[in-house]
Design a protein around this motif. Structure first.
Motif, PDB file in Angstrom:
ATOM      1  N   ASN A  10       0.825  -1.214   0.000  1.00 32.32           N
ATOM      2  CA  ASN A  10       0.000   0.000   0.000  1.00 32.32           C
ATOM      3  C   ASN A  10       0.856   1.259   0.000  1.00 32.32           C
ATOM      4  O   ASN A  10       0.637   2.205   0.762  1.00 32.32           O
ATOM      5  CB  ASN A  10      -0.956   0.003   1.185  1.00 32.32           C
ATOM      6  CG  ASN A  10      -2.043   1.076   1.065  1.00 32.32           C
ATOM      7  OD1 ASN A  10      -2.426   1.458  -0.039  1.00 32.32           O
ATOM      8  ND2 ASN A  10      -2.519   1.567   2.194  1.00 32.32           N
ATOM      9  N   LYS A  60       3.980   6.786  14.035  1.00 31.70           N
ATOM     10  CA  LYS A  60       2.524   6.773  13.850  1.00 31.70           C
ATOM     11  C   LYS A  60       1.885   8.129  14.108  1.00 31.70           C
ATOM     12  O   LYS A  60       0.843   8.451  13.538  1.00 31.70           O
ATOM     13  CB  LYS A  60       1.913   5.701  14.753  1.00 31.70           C
ATOM     14  CG  LYS A  60       2.242   4.281  14.309  1.00 31.70           C
ATOM     15  CD  LYS A  60       1.988   3.257  15.389  1.00 31.70           C
ATOM     16  CE  LYS A  60       0.537   3.093  15.726  1.00 31.70           C
ATOM     17  NZ  LYS A  60       0.325   2.002  16.711  1.00 31.70           N
ATOM     18  N   PRO A  66       2.187   3.599   5.444  1.00 32.99           N
ATOM     19  CA  PRO A  66       2.842   2.384   5.928  1.00 32.99           C
ATOM     20  C   PRO A  66       4.331   2.601   6.197  1.00 32.99           C
ATOM     21  O   PRO A  66       4.978   3.432   5.556  1.00 32.99           O
ATOM     22  CB  PRO A  66       2.642   1.398   4.767  1.00 32.99           C
ATOM     23  CG  PRO A  66       1.472   1.928   4.004  1.00 32.99           C
ATOM     24  CD  PRO A  66       1.558   3.410   4.118  1.00 32.99           C
ATOM     25  N   LYS A  94       0.609  -2.849  15.934  1.00 32.37           N
ATOM     26  CA  LYS A  94       0.021  -3.015  14.600  1.00 32.37           C
ATOM     27  C   LYS A  94       0.886  -2.383  13.505  1.00 32.37           C
ATOM     28  O   LYS A  94       0.399  -1.673  12.617  1.00 32.37           O
ATOM     29  CB  LYS A  94      -1.398  -2.443  14.554  1.00 32.37           C
ATOM     30  CG  LYS A  94      -2.367  -3.163  15.491  1.00 32.37           C
ATOM     31  CD  LYS A  94      -3.770  -2.563  15.408  1.00 32.37           C
ATOM     32  CE  LYS A  94      -4.792  -3.400  16.168  1.00 32.37           C
ATOM     33  NZ  LYS A  94      -4.463  -3.625  17.578  1.00 32.37           N
ATOM     34  N   PRO A  96       2.535  -2.148  10.142  1.00 36.54           N
ATOM     35  CA  PRO A  96       2.002  -2.764   8.915  1.00 36.54           C
ATOM     36  C   PRO A  96       2.942  -3.715   8.193  1.00 36.54           C
ATOM     37  O   PRO A  96       2.488  -4.656   7.545  1.00 36.54           O
ATOM     38  CB  PRO A  96       1.663  -1.559   8.023  1.00 36.54           C
ATOM     39  CG  PRO A  96       2.449  -0.426   8.580  1.00 36.54           C
ATOM     40  CD  PRO A  96       2.623  -0.678  10.038  1.00 36.54           C
ATOM     41  N   ASN A 116      -1.869 -10.195  10.405  1.00 36.67           N
ATOM     42  CA  ASN A 116      -2.026  -9.415   9.168  1.00 36.67           C
ATOM     43  C   ASN A 116      -0.899  -8.403   8.966  1.00 36.67           C
ATOM     44  O   ASN A 116      -1.122  -7.278   8.509  1.00 36.67           O
ATOM     45  CB  ASN A 116      -3.378  -8.698   9.139  1.00 36.67           C
ATOM     46  CG  ASN A 116      -3.747  -8.232   7.743  1.00 36.67           C
ATOM     47  OD1 ASN A 116      -3.385  -8.850   6.746  1.00 36.67           O
ATOM     48  ND2 ASN A 116      -4.451  -7.114   7.654  1.00 36.67           N
ATOM     49  N   ILE A 117       0.311  -8.799   9.330  1.00 35.10           N
ATOM     50  CA  ILE A 117       1.500  -7.966   9.115  1.00 35.10           C
ATOM     51  C   ILE A 117       2.227  -8.487   7.890  1.00 35.10           C
ATOM     52  O   ILE A 117       2.560  -9.676   7.818  1.00 35.10           O
ATOM     53  CB  ILE A 117       2.426  -8.007  10.345  1.00 35.10           C
ATOM     54  CG1 ILE A 117       1.721  -7.401  11.553  1.00 35.10           C
ATOM     55  CG2 ILE A 117       3.742  -7.282  10.060  1.00 35.10           C
ATOM     56  CD1 ILE A 117       2.484  -7.568  12.854  1.00 35.10           C
ATOM     57  N   LYS A 118       2.460  -7.636   6.918  1.00 31.59           N
ATOM     58  CA  LYS A 118       3.175  -8.042   5.714  1.00 31.59           C
ATOM     59  C   LYS A 118       4.629  -8.329   6.074  1.00 31.59           C
ATOM     60  O   LYS A 118       5.287  -7.533   6.737  1.00 31.59           O
ATOM     61  CB  LYS A 118       3.098  -6.963   4.633  1.00 31.59           C
ATOM     62  CG  LYS A 118       1.677  -6.588   4.236  1.00 31.59           C
ATOM     63  CD  LYS A 118       0.865  -7.792   3.797  1.00 31.59           C
ATOM     64  CE  LYS A 118      -0.553  -7.396   3.387  1.00 31.59           C
ATOM     65  NZ  LYS A 118      -1.404  -8.579   3.117  1.00 31.59           N
TER      66      LYS A 118
END
Length: 322
Positions: A10, A60, A66, A94, A96, A116-118
Motif C-alpha cells: 500500500n 505513527k 505504511p 500493529k 504494517p 495481518n503484518i506483511k
C-alpha cells in the motif's frame, strides 16, 4: 507507479529505505513514507522493547502511511528473548510491515500472518530466497555484492541475482545493491524485480542525524573505497576502507575469535564514533554506489529525483525504437 509490490504494501512507489542500525530512526522513516516509499527502522537499534515502542509511536503520530520495522537475527543461532519481545511490540502496535534478516524466520512467519503484518525477508542468495518463499513470507529482498552492510558470502552481483530471482520466484522480489538514483532504479527494475531497497543514498539525507565531519568524509569516498570485513565470521560486511576496517582485517588475518572481535566491531561503539566525528574509528557502512553520490539532500528531494530520473531513463530508452 503500480505493481504487485506497491499493492501489497500500500505504497505509492516501489522504493524501500534500508534499515541502517542506529542511523535510520523515526525522522528518516517518516520522511520516506510521507514521500511515497516505505520507511524502515531497525529494532536492534533499541536497548529495550519500550524504546522501540516509543519510536514506533513517534512514527505513527507523524504519518498515516505504511512503514516497516526490521528485525535482524544475527548472530544468534536461535531467536533470543529480546527479539521475541520486539516481535510482541510490533504486533501490539500493529506495525504494517516487518522485515526480517540474518537467518531463517521460520518461527516468526505464522505470528505475522495471524496478525495481518506483511512480512519481507532479506537474503543474499537465490537458495535462501526460495526457502523464504516456501516458508510463506509475502516478499523477499535480495541484495548483491555491491551493497553496503551484509552482501552475503557468495560475491554475486546484483544484476545476476535480480534477474534470476524474478525468474524463479512467484512472490514480489525487492532488489538492493548499487541503486542510488533514477538511472540505477530503472536498470534494476528492468531486470524483472518488483521494487528496490536503498540504503547509502538515504544515509546521505538531511534526516539522518550525524556529524558534518561524517557526512563530508563519506561524500569523499568513491566506488573503490570500500572493503569487506568479517569474512572470517561468515558474515561479510561492506564498509569504507578506513583505519577501522584495516584494524579488523589485521585481527582476522591473525585468526581472532568472535569474542576477541566483538569489542572492536560493536555497533554502539561505531555509532558514538560517528556522532563524535571520529570517522577513522568507525565501521562506515556504505555501498559501492557511494562513488555516484555527491550531495546531502532532503528525503523529499531524493525521492523526487529517483522518480523523475526513472521516467527520464525510460523515455530515453524508448528512442531506440523510434
Amino acid at each position: 507507479m503500480k505493481n504487485k509490490l506497491t499493492e501489497l504494501l500500500n505504497i505509492e512507489y516501489p522504493i524501500i529505505q534500508g534499515a541502517m542500525q542506529y542511523l535510520s530512526r523515526a525522522e528518516l522513516a517518516i520522511a520516506v513514507s510521507n514521500a511515497g516509499g516505505l520507511g524502515t527502522i531497525p529494532a536492534m537499534t533499541f536497548r529495550s522493547p519500550e524504546e522501540l515502542r516509543e519510536e514506533i509511536q513517534k512514527i505513527k503520530s507523524q504519518t498515516d502511511k505504511p512503514f516497516a520495522v526490521n528485525i535482524s537475527m544475527l548472530p544468534e543461532v536461535i531467536i533470543n528473548e529480546l527479539t521475541m519481545k520486539f516481535v510482541d511490540v510490533i504486533i501490539e502496535e500493529k506495525v504494517p510491515v516487518v522485515e526480517t534478516s540474518g537467518r531463517s524466520p521460520e518461527e516468526l512467519v505464522p505470528m505475522f500472518k495471524e496478525n495481518n503484518i506483511k512480512h519481507i525477508h532479506k537474503v543474499s542468495s537465490i537458495r535462501h530466497a526460495k526457502k523464504a518463499q516456501d516458508l510463506g513470507v509475502d516478499a523477499v529482498t535480495i541484495v548483491g555484492f555491491e551493497c553496503g552492510g551484509h552482501p552475503g558470502m557468495d560475491d554475486v552481483s546484483s544484476a545476476i541475482l535480480f534477474a534470476k530471482a524474478s525468474e524463479e520466484l512467484s512472490i514480489p522480489v525487492i532488489g538492493g545493491g548499487g541503486i542510488c538514483d533514477g538511472k540505477s532504479f530503472y536498470g534494476a527494475m528492468s531486470l524483472g524485480i518488483d521494487g528496490v531497497v536503498i540504503g547509502t543514498r538515504f544515509l546521505l539525507s538531511e534526516e539522518v542525524a550525524t556529524s558534518d565531519i561524517y557526512k563530508e568524509k563519506v561524500l569523499s569516498f568513491n566506488e573503490n573505497d570500500t572493503t569487506l570485513i568479517l569474512r572470517s565470521l561468515n558474515n561479510a560486511m561492506r564498509v569504507a576502507n578506513n583505519k577501522q576496517a584495516k584494524r579488523i582485517h589485521d585481527m582476522e588475518a591473525e585468526k581472532a575469535s568472535l569474542k576477541e572481535l566483538l569489542p572492536v566491531i560493536s555497533g554502539i561503539k561505531t555509532y558514538q564514533a560517528i556522532l563524535n566525528g571520529e570517522v577513522d574509528d568507525a565501521q562506515l557502512v556504505v555501498g559501492q554506489d557511494i562513488g555516484r553520490i555527491h550531495s546531502v539532500l532532503p528525503v523529499s528531494t531524493i525521492m523526487e529525483e529517483l522518480v523523475a530520473g526513472f521516467k527520464a531513463q525510460h523515455n530515453s530508452m524508448t528512442l531506440y525504437f523510434n
